[in-house]
Design an enzyme around this catalytic site. Structure first.
Site, PDB file in Angstrom:
ATOM      1  N   SER A   1      31.517  25.605  68.077  1.00 22.02           N
ATOM      2  CA  SER A   1      31.286  25.787  69.516  1.00 22.02           C
ATOM      3  C   SER A   1      29.889  25.284  69.838  1.00 22.02           C
ATOM      4  O   SER A   1      28.998  25.322  68.974  1.00 22.02           O
ATOM      5  CB  SER A   1      31.374  27.276  69.874  1.00 22.02           C
TER       6      SER A   1
ATOM      7  N   ASN B   1      41.051  26.803  63.407  1.00 22.57           N
ATOM      8  CA  ASN B   1      40.852  26.984  64.855  1.00 22.57           C
ATOM      9  C   ASN B   1      40.842  28.450  65.291  1.00 22.57           C
ATOM     10  O   ASN B   1      40.221  28.785  66.294  1.00 22.57           O
ATOM     11  CB  ASN B   1      41.968  26.217  65.595  1.00 22.57           C
TER      12      ASN B   1
ATOM     13  N   ILE C   1      36.016  25.607  77.564  1.00 22.50           N
ATOM     14  CA  ILE C   1      37.359  25.055  77.722  1.00 22.50           C
ATOM     15  C   ILE C   1      38.248  26.096  78.400  1.00 22.50           C
ATOM     16  O   ILE C   1      38.149  27.291  78.089  1.00 22.50           O
ATOM     17  CB  ILE C   1      37.959  24.700  76.331  1.00 22.50           C
TER      18      ILE C   1
ATOM     19  N   TYR D   1      29.088  35.711  67.704  1.00 20.85           N
ATOM     20  CA  TYR D   1      29.855  34.461  67.856  1.00 20.85           C
ATOM     21  C   TYR D   1      28.984  33.242  67.510  1.00 20.85           C
ATOM     22  O   TYR D   1      29.415  32.331  66.790  1.00 20.85           O
ATOM     23  CB  TYR D   1      30.359  34.388  69.297  1.00 20.85           C
ATOM     24  N   ALA D   2      27.734  33.241  68.005  1.00 19.66           N
ATOM     25  CA  ALA D   2      26.829  32.105  67.728  1.00 19.66           C
ATOM     26  C   ALA D   2      26.545  32.005  66.235  1.00 19.66           C
ATOM     27  O   ALA D   2      26.504  30.912  65.665  1.00 19.66           O
ATOM     28  CB  ALA D   2      25.539  32.255  68.519  1.00 19.66           C
ATOM     29  N   ALA D   3      26.346  33.162  65.596  1.00 16.48           N
ATOM     30  CA  ALA D   3      26.076  33.161  64.148  1.00 16.48           C
ATOM     31  C   ALA D   3      27.280  32.603  63.386  1.00 16.48           C
ATOM     32  O   ALA D   3      27.133  31.765  62.487  1.00 16.48           O
ATOM     33  CB  ALA D   3      25.778  34.587  63.676  1.00 16.48           C
TER      34      ALA D   3
HETATM   35  P1  NDP Z   1      42.725  31.804  72.220  1.00 17.57           P
HETATM   36  O1  NDP Z   1      42.371  33.249  72.204  1.00 17.57           O
HETATM   37  O2  NDP Z   1      43.317  31.229  73.472  1.00 17.57           O
HETATM   38  O3  NDP Z   1      43.702  31.462  70.993  1.00 17.57           O
HETATM   39  C1  NDP Z   1      43.341  31.801  69.689  1.00 17.57           C
HETATM   40  C2  NDP Z   1      44.569  32.155  68.896  1.00 17.57           C
HETATM   41  O4  NDP Z   1      44.128  32.546  67.579  1.00 17.57           O
HETATM   42  C3  NDP Z   1      45.331  33.356  69.490  1.00 17.57           C
HETATM   43  O5  NDP Z   1      46.730  33.187  69.392  1.00 17.57           O
HETATM   44  C4  NDP Z   1      44.842  34.483  68.615  1.00 17.57           C
HETATM   45  O6  NDP Z   1      45.714  35.613  68.538  1.00 17.57           O
HETATM   46  C5  NDP Z   1      44.743  33.800  67.271  1.00 17.57           C
HETATM   47  N1  NDP Z   1      43.970  34.606  66.335  1.00 17.57           N
HETATM   48  C6  NDP Z   1      42.934  35.445  66.601  1.00 17.57           C
HETATM   49  N2  NDP Z   1      42.552  36.087  65.489  1.00 17.57           N
HETATM   50  C7  NDP Z   1      43.351  35.652  64.485  1.00 17.57           C
HETATM   51  C8  NDP Z   1      43.466  35.968  63.133  1.00 17.57           C
HETATM   52  N3  NDP Z   1      42.671  36.884  62.558  1.00 17.57           N
HETATM   53  N4  NDP Z   1      44.384  35.324  62.382  1.00 17.57           N
HETATM   54  C9  NDP Z   1      45.207  34.403  62.947  1.00 17.57           C
HETATM   55  N5  NDP Z   1      45.170  34.075  64.258  1.00 17.57           N
HETATM   56  C10 NDP Z   1      44.245  34.695  65.021  1.00 17.57           C
HETATM   57  O7  NDP Z   1      41.375  31.028  71.829  1.00 17.57           O
HETATM   58  P2  NDP Z   1      40.887  29.557  72.237  1.00 17.57           P
HETATM   59  O8  NDP Z   1      42.020  28.614  72.202  1.00 17.57           O
HETATM   60  O9  NDP Z   1      40.060  29.648  73.436  1.00 17.57           O
HETATM   61  O10 NDP Z   1      39.878  29.233  71.017  1.00 17.57           O
HETATM   62  C11 NDP Z   1      40.296  28.522  69.865  1.00 17.57           C
HETATM   63  C12 NDP Z   1      39.065  28.203  69.036  1.00 17.57           C
HETATM   64  O11 NDP Z   1      38.156  27.419  69.815  1.00 17.57           O
HETATM   65  C13 NDP Z   1      38.286  29.438  68.610  1.00 17.57           C
HETATM   66  O12 NDP Z   1      37.765  29.245  67.319  1.00 17.57           O
HETATM   67  C14 NDP Z   1      37.161  29.502  69.624  1.00 17.57           C
HETATM   68  O13 NDP Z   1      36.059  30.196  69.127  1.00 17.57           O
HETATM   69  C15 NDP Z   1      36.883  28.030  69.819  1.00 17.57           C
HETATM   70  N6  NDP Z   1      36.195  27.711  71.049  1.00 17.57           N
HETATM   71  C16 NDP Z   1      36.764  28.012  72.269  1.00 17.57           C
HETATM   72  C17 NDP Z   1      36.101  27.684  73.430  1.00 17.57           C
HETATM   73  C18 NDP Z   1      36.674  27.953  74.770  1.00 17.57           C
HETATM   74  O14 NDP Z   1      35.977  27.694  75.747  1.00 17.57           O
HETATM   75  N7  NDP Z   1      37.898  28.441  74.879  1.00 17.57           N
HETATM   76  C19 NDP Z   1      34.778  27.049  73.388  1.00 17.57           C
HETATM   77  C20 NDP Z   1      34.285  26.784  72.074  1.00 17.57           C
HETATM   78  C21 NDP Z   1      34.989  27.110  70.955  1.00 17.57           C
HETATM   79  P3  NDP Z   1      45.379  36.899  69.496  1.00 17.57           P
HETATM   80  O15 NDP Z   1      45.656  36.433  70.885  1.00 17.57           O
HETATM   81  O16 NDP Z   1      46.285  37.976  68.987  1.00 17.57           O
HETATM   82  O17 NDP Z   1      43.920  37.226  69.264  1.00 17.57           O
END
Ligand code: NDP
Length: 249
Positions: free
Chosen positions: A144, A91, A190, A157-159
């Protein structure tokens, strides 16, 4: 709404990025359904918050600071796992949005190394940590809608998200005989910190385009994730489940 439809007692999950946003809700839903969750997150602050929020589930939660882009960090976290894995939720993800003309190599590299290579690092490292006796091993990777139809300002991001779909399908083919299913979830927009960075008028415009006329909640994604992780979903393999209120229609 508490998710009481599934029973994950004695099941062990790893949720990357599980301390914030969608991952936090996925973790919470697994915990409420009786599962154990190892949260692998980069953010110290989010991990601290998750520890407090999940205090009542202390015996079911294991928190580790992990950078999914760093293979050594992933290997250390895998070695420290207190249980064999039944469910992996890939995730963790980031955005670095810019129009293609303005996008620099650093924006490309950051998103590809987290959102694409991160899944390679984690899944490859955890393969041998899965519960070999289980016929219900699950890999769920968060893609996504943008991986399905592209998006202005999100070449990187799309890639990566399209690549996630390719990986999820390939793992479905390669690992199916070994008791795994591998699926992707393609969320729409979301409500999390990631999207709340956008201007209100942009968010309102997005909501207006969704046939069910709202942005998604983190629970919408967690519900789909729990379903795909359940034994009842055992014949669903290599699919992309859009959870987007119908925005791709
Ligand atoms: P958030 O930024 O709210 O949460 C993501 C979490 O992952 C954060 O705690 C972040 O830490 C952590 N993180 C980032 N980079 C790393 C890393 N290298 N190693 C470990 N942890 C990491 O994101 P969302 O909940 O919105 O998104 C979750 C997933 O859902 C993602 O893959 C996103 O692309 C996907 N997604 C989200 C959508 C949306 O509308 N929100 C839509 C479609 C897909 P930190 O805060 O330090 O970066």
């Amino acid at each position: 709404m508490k998710n009481t439809n599934f029973d994950f007692k004695n099941k062990n999950a790893v949720v990357t990025g599980g301390a914030a946003g969608i991952g936090f809700q996925i973790t919470k839903s697994f915990l409420e359904a009786g599962g154990n969750v190892s949260i692998w997150d980069y953010s110290e602050q989010a991990l601290q918050n998750a520890k407090t929020e999940f205090a009542q589930y202390a015996s079911q939660v294991h928190l580790t600071q992990v950078d999914v882009t760093n293979r050594e960090s992933v290997a250390n976290a895998a070695a420290a796992l207190p249980w064999a894995v039944d469910i992996l939720v890939n995730n963790a993800g980031i955005t670095r949005d810019k129009s293609f003309a303005k996008m620099g190599p650093e924006d490309w590299d950051a998103v590809i190394s987290t959102n694409l290579t991160g899944l390679f690092n984690v899944t490859k490292t955890l393969l041998e940590k899965f519960n070999s006796a289980s016929a219900h091993k699950r890999i769920i990777s968060i893609s996504s809608v943008v991986g399905l139809y592209g998006n202005f300002g999100q070449t990187n991001y799309a890639a990566a998200k399209a690549g996630v779909i390719g990986m999820a399908k390939t793992w479905g083919k390669e690992l199916g005989r070994k008791g795994f299913t591998s699926n992707a979830i393609a969320p729409g927009f979301i409500k999390t910190a990631m999207t709340m960075k956008m201007p209100t008028e942009v968010l309102d415009g997005m909501a207006a385009k969704v046939p069910v006329a709202r942005l998604g909640e983190t629970e919408d994604i967690a519900n789909a994730c729990l379903f795909l992780a359940s034994e009842q979903a055992g014949y669903i393999n290599g699919t992309v489940l859009s959870v987007d209120g119908g925005i791709v229609l």
